[in-house]
Motif scaffolding. Structure first.
Motif, PDB file in Angstrom:
ATOM      1  N   PHE A 151      27.806 -37.725  63.866  1.00  0.00           N
ATOM      2  CA  PHE A 151      29.087 -38.217  63.358  1.00  0.00           C
ATOM      3  C   PHE A 151      30.252 -37.475  64.000  1.00  0.00           C
ATOM      4  N   MET A 152      30.075 -36.182  64.209  1.00  0.00           N
ATOM      5  CA  MET A 152      31.135 -35.369  64.802  1.00  0.00           C
ATOM      6  C   MET A 152      31.148 -35.423  66.334  1.00  0.00           C
ATOM      7  N   SER A 153      30.119 -36.071  66.926  1.00  0.00           N
ATOM      8  CA  SER A 153      30.026 -36.242  68.389  1.00  0.00           C
ATOM      9  C   SER A 153      30.066 -34.911  69.143  1.00  0.00           C
ATOM     10  N   TRP A 154      29.449 -33.897  68.580  1.00  0.00           N
ATOM     11  CA  TRP A 154      29.463 -32.582  69.222  1.00  0.00           C
ATOM     12  C   TRP A 154      28.657 -32.560  70.512  1.00  0.00           C
ATOM     13  N   GLU A 155      27.626 -33.402  70.624  1.00  0.00           N
ATOM     14  CA  GLU A 155      26.798 -33.396  71.835  1.00  0.00           C
ATOM     15  C   GLU A 155      27.564 -33.854  73.068  1.00  0.00           C
ATOM     16  N   SER A 156      28.606 -34.649  72.877  1.00  0.00           N
ATOM     17  CA  SER A 156      29.392 -35.127  74.016  1.00  0.00           C
ATOM     18  C   SER A 156      30.210 -34.008  74.651  1.00  0.00           C
ATOM     19  N   ALA A 157      30.368 -32.912  73.927  1.00  0.00           N
ATOM     20  CA  ALA A 157      31.055 -31.721  74.452  1.00  0.00           C
ATOM     21  C   ALA A 157      30.199 -30.507  74.075  1.00  0.00           C
ATOM     22  N   PRO A 158      29.125 -30.233  74.839  1.00  0.00           N
ATOM     23  CA  PRO A 158      28.145 -29.211  74.458  1.00  0.00           C
ATOM     24  C   PRO A 158      28.722 -27.835  74.160  1.00  0.00           C
ATOM     25  N   LYS A 159      29.875 -27.500  74.768  1.00  0.00           N
ATOM     26  CA  LYS A 159      30.451 -26.181  74.525  1.00  0.00           C
ATOM     27  C   LYS A 159      30.943 -26.026  73.094  1.00  0.00           C
ATOM     28  N   THR A 160      31.130 -27.144  72.389  1.00  0.00           N
ATOM     29  CA  THR A 160      31.573 -27.069  70.992  1.00  0.00           C
ATOM     30  C   THR A 160      30.410 -26.905  70.024  1.00  0.00           C
ATOM     31  N   LEU A 161      29.182 -26.938  70.540  1.00  0.00           N
ATOM     32  CA  LEU A 161      28.014 -26.865  69.665  1.00  0.00           C
ATOM     33  C   LEU A 161      27.857 -25.510  68.986  1.00  0.00           C
ATOM     34  N   ASN A 162      28.665 -24.515  69.391  1.00  0.00           N
ATOM     35  CA  ASN A 162      28.596 -23.230  68.693  1.00  0.00           C
ATOM     36  C   ASN A 162      29.038 -23.371  67.241  1.00  0.00           C
ATOM     37  N   ILE A 163      29.774 -24.460  66.935  1.00  0.00           N
ATOM     38  CA  ILE A 163      30.197 -24.692  65.553  1.00  0.00           C
ATOM     39  C   ILE A 163      28.998 -24.923  64.635  1.00  0.00           C
ATOM     40  N   THR A 164      27.884 -25.376  65.192  1.00  0.00           N
ATOM     41  CA  THR A 164      26.692 -25.603  64.360  1.00  0.00           C
ATOM     42  C   THR A 164      26.189 -24.289  63.768  1.00  0.00           C
ATOM     43  N   PHE A 165      26.328 -23.194  64.491  1.00  0.00           N
ATOM     44  CA  PHE A 165      25.925 -21.887  63.975  1.00  0.00           C
ATOM     45  C   PHE A 165      26.884 -21.420  62.876  1.00  0.00           C
ATOM     46  N   GLU A 166      28.166 -21.729  63.022  1.00  0.00           N
ATOM     47  CA  GLU A 166      29.149 -21.354  62.004  1.00  0.00           C
ATOM     48  C   GLU A 166      28.890 -22.093  60.697  1.00  0.00           C
TER      49      GLU A 166
END
Length: 405
Positions: A151-166
């Motif tokens: 839903f958040m489309s984080w995979e389209s910008a892999p560098k933002t995937l660090n938010i998953t750890f937060e």
């Protein structure tokens, strides 16, 4: 089991698997395409930290949960400490520092898989009928995690995937606090005279004296070698193949798992242990065959079917195995035995699998960060087929799981 306890246990399962699923599925994409630029071998090593944690898990659980402290209190402390590590992981930019922190986290997290099972089973009088109804909420937690990423489309910008750890850190704090309000699961051996082997959890290994259980234990190790290919490489494979919002679509597998969890009592009544376990093992063979020859064009149905097979792959082998282990071990070694099967599956087998998968992915690397995925998937397909055949020959348990009335 009253409704209040059922609700608490269901929420516990939901949160425990959400904390894991929100970052675990996309970690390979984050490491290779995000800010760390890891190789396939490094990605395999990163996923292998869960296995090292699983190897330590039975000793932590056996030494503490069965002997000294209530399981729900240990669960709470592990999640509170884990939340700190998860936040630190979100700030890392080098593989070495990321790996070191991830290893610490997985040593803390992996014992929780045995603990939530033990806490749940301790409240049940008929595990075959009741456990699946609680465990399914773990699956729902994993589904919600995947849908959130999509839903958040984080995979389209892999560098933002660090938010998953937060996000995982925040939920881990909540679960840590909530754990202290779970039903009390006291150590059954507290105050009893125990040997050194029992103190460090080695007493659970006595279950391996049963030849059929030993065969199951070895098969669990071996089948988790091909299993590691799915957990470590599937998201990267689907993204490279051009599937949009792959993490969200991978939740089809957990939806399938949820359906089959509800159907488990039906299958328990009609099939023996051996048939249940074999159904799960052969499903892995078919899944990897579908992945090897599927694509996002006319063969996309093969990819979706391969994902959907997760329900049979996981439930028929792993959930059946957890209940089989519980009945073989008995109540006094319940936590230790659950930790032991965690060692076999998420520990030894998957550690080997993640390492081998990383080597094979690197060996089949192409230009511009692409890979020859057909060759990659053929290996776990054939390996799973070999393990299934050997298990069919050597596992002699003929009885069905003991269904209490």
């Amino acid at each position: 089991m009253n409704n209040t306890i059922r609700t608490k246990l269901s929420l516990m399962m939901f949160l425990n698997f959400f904390v894991w699923g929100i970052w675990f599925v996309t970690m390979g994409t984050f490491l290779t395409k995000g800010g760390i630029a890891a190789t396939g071998t490094q990605t395999g090593l990163a996923y292998g930290t869960q296995c090292l944690g699983a190897i330590v898990a039975p000793f932590i659980v056996g030494m503490i949960a069965d002997k000294y402290f209530a399981a729900q209190k240990i669960l709470g402390l592990l999640h509170l400490f884990g939340a700190v590590i998860l936040y630190l992981l979100s700030t890392q930019t080098s593989f070495d520092s990321f790996y070191s922190l991830l290893l610490i986290y997985m040593i803390l997290f992996m014992p929780t898989l045995a603990l939530v099972n033990s806490i749940s089973l301790n409240q049940m009088t008929n595990s075959e009928k009741e456990f699946a109804k609680i465990r399914v909420w773990g699956t729902i937690g994993w589904i919600v995690a995947g849908l959130t990423i999509g839903f958040m489309s984080w995979e389209s910008a892999p560098k933002t995937l660090n938010i998953t750890f937060e996000i995982s850190a925040i939920i881990s704090v909540g679960l840590g606090v909530f754990s202290f309000f779970l039903p009390n699961t006291p150590p059954l051996k507290k105050g009893k005279s125990v040997s050194f082997a029992e103190t460090i959890g080695l007493d659970s290994f006595k279950i391996l004296k049963d030849k059929n259980y030993l065969t199951f234990f070895i098969a669990s190790i071996l089948i988790c070698i091909p299993l590691a290919f799915y957990y470590g490489q599937a998201n990267q494979f689907l993204n490279e193949s051009g599937m949009e919002k792959a993490a969200a679509k991978m939740t089809i597998g957990q939806m399938s798992e949820m359906v089959f969890l509800f159907l488990m009592p039906f299958f328990f009544l009609r099939f023996g242990i051996k048939q249940m376990l074999l159904f799960g093992m052969f499903a892995w063979v078919l899944r990897y065959l579908l992945f090897a020859y599927g694509d996002t064009g006319s063969g996309i149905w093969m990819l979706y079917l391969g994902i959907a097979l997760h329900g049979i792959c996981y439930d028929f082998f792993f959930v059946t195995g957890q209940i089989y282990t519980d009945q073989k071990a008995g109540p006094e070694s319940r936590s230790s035995a659950q930790g032991l099967i965690t060692l076999a599956t998420y520990g030894i087998g998957m550690y080997i699998g993640f390492y081998v998968a990383g080597l094979i992915v690197d060996y089949n690397s192409l230009e511009e960060g692409q890979h020859n995925w057909q060759q990659i998937w053929i290996f776990p397909c054939l390996f799973a087929l070999g393990v299934s055949i050997l298990f069919a020959v050597f596992f002699k348990e003929k009885q069905k799981l003991n269904l209490k009335t």
